[in-house]
Write a protein that holds these residues in place. Sequence first.
Motif, PDB file in Angstrom:
ATOM      1  N   THR A  25       0.822  -1.202   0.000  1.00 50.78           N
ATOM      2  CA  THR A  25       0.000   0.000   0.000  1.00 50.78           C
ATOM      3  C   THR A  25       0.860   1.257   0.000  1.00 50.78           C
ATOM      4  O   THR A  25       1.997   1.255   0.478  1.00 50.78           O
ATOM      5  CB  THR A  25      -0.932   0.007   1.226  1.00 50.78           C
ATOM      6  OG1 THR A  25      -1.814   1.123   1.146  1.00 50.78           O
ATOM      7  CG2 THR A  25      -0.132   0.119   2.522  1.00 50.78           C
ATOM      8  N   ILE A  34      -7.514  -0.353  -1.622  1.00 47.94           N
ATOM      9  CA  ILE A  34      -7.163  -1.774  -1.583  1.00 47.94           C
ATOM     10  C   ILE A  34      -8.086  -2.525  -0.628  1.00 47.94           C
ATOM     11  O   ILE A  34      -8.590  -3.607  -0.944  1.00 47.94           O
ATOM     12  CB  ILE A  34      -5.688  -1.951  -1.169  1.00 47.94           C
ATOM     13  CG1 ILE A  34      -4.757  -1.283  -2.180  1.00 47.94           C
ATOM     14  CG2 ILE A  34      -5.341  -3.436  -1.068  1.00 47.94           C
ATOM     15  CD1 ILE A  34      -3.320  -1.188  -1.722  1.00 47.94           C
ATOM     16  N   ALA A  70      -1.957  -6.321  -2.280  1.00 49.97           N
ATOM     17  CA  ALA A  70      -1.765  -4.903  -2.613  1.00 49.97           C
ATOM     18  C   ALA A  70      -1.061  -4.745  -3.952  1.00 49.97           C
ATOM     19  O   ALA A  70      -1.453  -3.915  -4.780  1.00 49.97           O
ATOM     20  CB  ALA A  70      -0.968  -4.208  -1.508  1.00 49.97           C
ATOM     21  N   CYS A  73      -3.461  -5.453  -6.695  1.00 48.43           N
ATOM     22  CA  CYS A  73      -4.394  -4.337  -6.842  1.00 48.43           C
ATOM     23  C   CYS A  73      -3.710  -3.157  -7.536  1.00 48.43           C
ATOM     24  O   CYS A  73      -4.279  -2.530  -8.434  1.00 48.43           O
ATOM     25  CB  CYS A  73      -4.904  -3.929  -5.465  1.00 48.43           C
ATOM     26  SG  CYS A  73      -6.371  -2.889  -5.483  1.00 48.43           S
ATOM     27  N   SER A 131      -2.566   2.099  -6.150  1.00 48.87           N
ATOM     28  CA  SER A 131      -3.994   1.799  -6.212  1.00 48.87           C
ATOM     29  C   SER A 131      -4.807   3.081  -6.090  1.00 48.87           C
ATOM     30  O   SER A 131      -5.274   3.455  -5.014  1.00 48.87           O
ATOM     31  CB  SER A 131      -4.380   0.810  -5.102  1.00 48.87           C
ATOM     32  OG  SER A 131      -3.868  -0.460  -5.372  1.00 48.87           O
ATOM     33  N   TYR A 500      -5.984  -1.039   5.473  1.00 48.61           N
ATOM     34  CA  TYR A 500      -5.417  -2.051   4.577  1.00 48.61           C
ATOM     35  C   TYR A 500      -4.830  -3.208   5.372  1.00 48.61           C
ATOM     36  O   TYR A 500      -5.093  -4.386   5.091  1.00 48.61           O
ATOM     37  CB  TYR A 500      -4.330  -1.433   3.687  1.00 48.61           C
ATOM     38  CG  TYR A 500      -3.348  -2.459   3.203  1.00 48.61           C
ATOM     39  CD1 TYR A 500      -3.675  -3.342   2.187  1.00 48.61           C
ATOM     40  CD2 TYR A 500      -2.098  -2.599   3.817  1.00 48.61           C
ATOM     41  CE1 TYR A 500      -2.788  -4.328   1.775  1.00 48.61           C
ATOM     42  CE2 TYR A 500      -1.210  -3.573   3.411  1.00 48.61           C
ATOM     43  CZ  TYR A 500      -1.564  -4.437   2.388  1.00 48.61           C
ATOM     44  OH  TYR A 500      -0.696  -5.427   1.998  1.00 48.61           O
TER      45      TYR A 500
END
Length: 708
Positions: A25, A34, A70, A73, A131, A500
């Motif tokens: 992230t 995410i 993550a 994503c 993301s 996250y």
Amino acid sequence: MSCATGWLLAVVGTVVYLLTLEPTTSFWDCGEFIAVSYLLQVGHPPGAPLYQLLAHAFTWLAGGNTAAVAACCNALSAVAGGLTVMFLYWTLLLLASREAEAPSRFARRAALVGALCYLFCDTAWFSAVESEVYSLAMLLASAAFWAMLRWRRAADARWLLLVALLLGLGVCVHLLTLLTLPALLVVMGLRGLRGLRRQPVAFFLLVPLFFLIGLTPYLIIPIRSAAGTPINQMGPSFKSYIARDRYEKAPLYPRMWRHRANDSLYAAPWAGGDTGLVGNLRYYASYQLSYMYLRYFMWNFVGRYNDRQGFGSLQNGQFITGLPPLDRQLVGTAARPPDSLPTRGRQVYYFLPLLLGLVGLVATVRKRPFWPVLLLFLMGGVVLSLYLNHPCYEPRERDYAYILSFYAFCIWIGFGAGTVGAWLDRLLRPLPPRPLRVVVLLLLLSVPTLMACQNWPGHDRSRRYIARDAAANILASCDRHPDGTLLFTYGDNDTFPLWYLQAVEGVRTDVAVYNIGLTGWSRFLQLVDEGIAAGRPVYFTHYAYNQYGRLFPQRLQLEGNAYRLTAEPCDSVAVGPFFVHLVNDMGWHPLDGVNIDETCCKFLEQYWRDVVLLADNLADRGCCRQALAALDKTLVEVPLTALQDPLLMEHIAVAYDHAGGHESAEYVRTHLRTLLREQLDYYHTLSPARQRTMPYTLRPREELLERL
């Protein structure tokens, strides 16, 4: 051939973005995106349901490995970015060719240059490695524009149905796709409406129907909200969610419209001290248009001084050119900053992309593509800046909002490359045909190649785990309790990485995380009272402490990277628990060679400040061995090269001395002396007049060097 080249560009763009992708992230909204995508939860208004559905599908690539979710994503943005480059290439070919002609080799090489310049431009690259919604939104916007051009060429009304569907889907990602509508209408007008007159009435009902079909992903919002997902920001109604009723609405006028504590103070220099109509116009021209749009435009096509947020100063967030006489006017010096200053975000293009784009603009003025591209450029830039009505100052740089405008300029770069290529063909005509084509192509490709080489260091996030680790350290600072633990947050950057980590990786789900701004004031106070009454642990992050710590005087105790609320007055540091957390639970992925941006640096520096406070308290209690252990562990994990604040480095040296680690203190001071001399030598290349404008940068460094 053109189709294959487009797909090849999509692969190249995707690979570039994947190689520089953040593996976990990022800060800001990425952690929320995410988390809500992984479990199909309800994020902040107005939502991005299509993005969620596609990102959710991408998370299946992790194969059950939550640590890889993550990255999978993030990969959606990379793939979307690569496909956008493909559509830009095909769009340039359609704009450059006549109705029934195949694209010429001149058009193909020009389209290649324009597409590659977009691939490597600053804002597109930034959005494609995390993301966020902007990369996918640009894919849908570029596909809609390309589909409209295909309709104009083929005169097949079914293309209009595809355009309507793409626009509806785009709304389910971000509203910027609607900014393409004026350009699409002009494309339709340039055709004349003769072909549509022959369509049956039912066809005109199908166009809005296909747009509505594109909106159907929004159905998941109320469905998932009714399921009671842990992250559920729909609020009182779906209507209020879509309308963003929770947020302030920016008016078109006045331009200086917010009423925060320092708004008037910040805006006054930009407005010339006038609060009337003239002052508002000055504020728009100088701040909102020039500083908050044209500066970002220049980042992408001229150069950038560093990646630090600009607040009007010369030394942070300014654009540069690479040409010494001009850079001396822009930032006060043409010297290259030392590596001890943030240099990874520094890139220079010597005006080359800008000049290509301006040549292309002039070349298309009397041609068919001019008006659609101009409208794309203006709607994504000047008109959008009017609508956004930026406050003074924003919490972060907002260049990503103008990505459609930069996309349009890359279309002009393509046309400029075609024009310059034709000039070079005539200039180098004595060469044999095949070598001539190779030489011209290489000369044109030197521009996107320069952009790629300059931008790679500042956009390579491939080893960055700082946002994830910062969240993990906050959770590790919270004691476990049979009835659970409360943790209050305040900002995006101390909230979304926590969401996250808990929702995706399942880390410390026993900690109930409440963002005070989302929870509401009365509910916040109720939760605090209930937690204290039940003896449950109650913690505050640094952001929450800074905002609300005054409500609990002498009752908040630093314990790791969070403050624990106590029932009675307490010391400022919980020395024992903090040390145990630090040694056993807290830490960072390796930082050597990692691209550390401004937000990451703030969290690393806050971590060091907490450790210095712990070490000083341990030394005061005679626990010097433990103090040195805390400092040594942190120095290995967060080296001095990861820090920017010289005063913090001095505090680290003093803490080492306090604990008896004199050799380590001297090591820190030696590094600090070298850093200060490098930086002062650089700042002293500025003119005396410019040096007088930055006393808060120069004088503390000069005084610190004198003390050392």
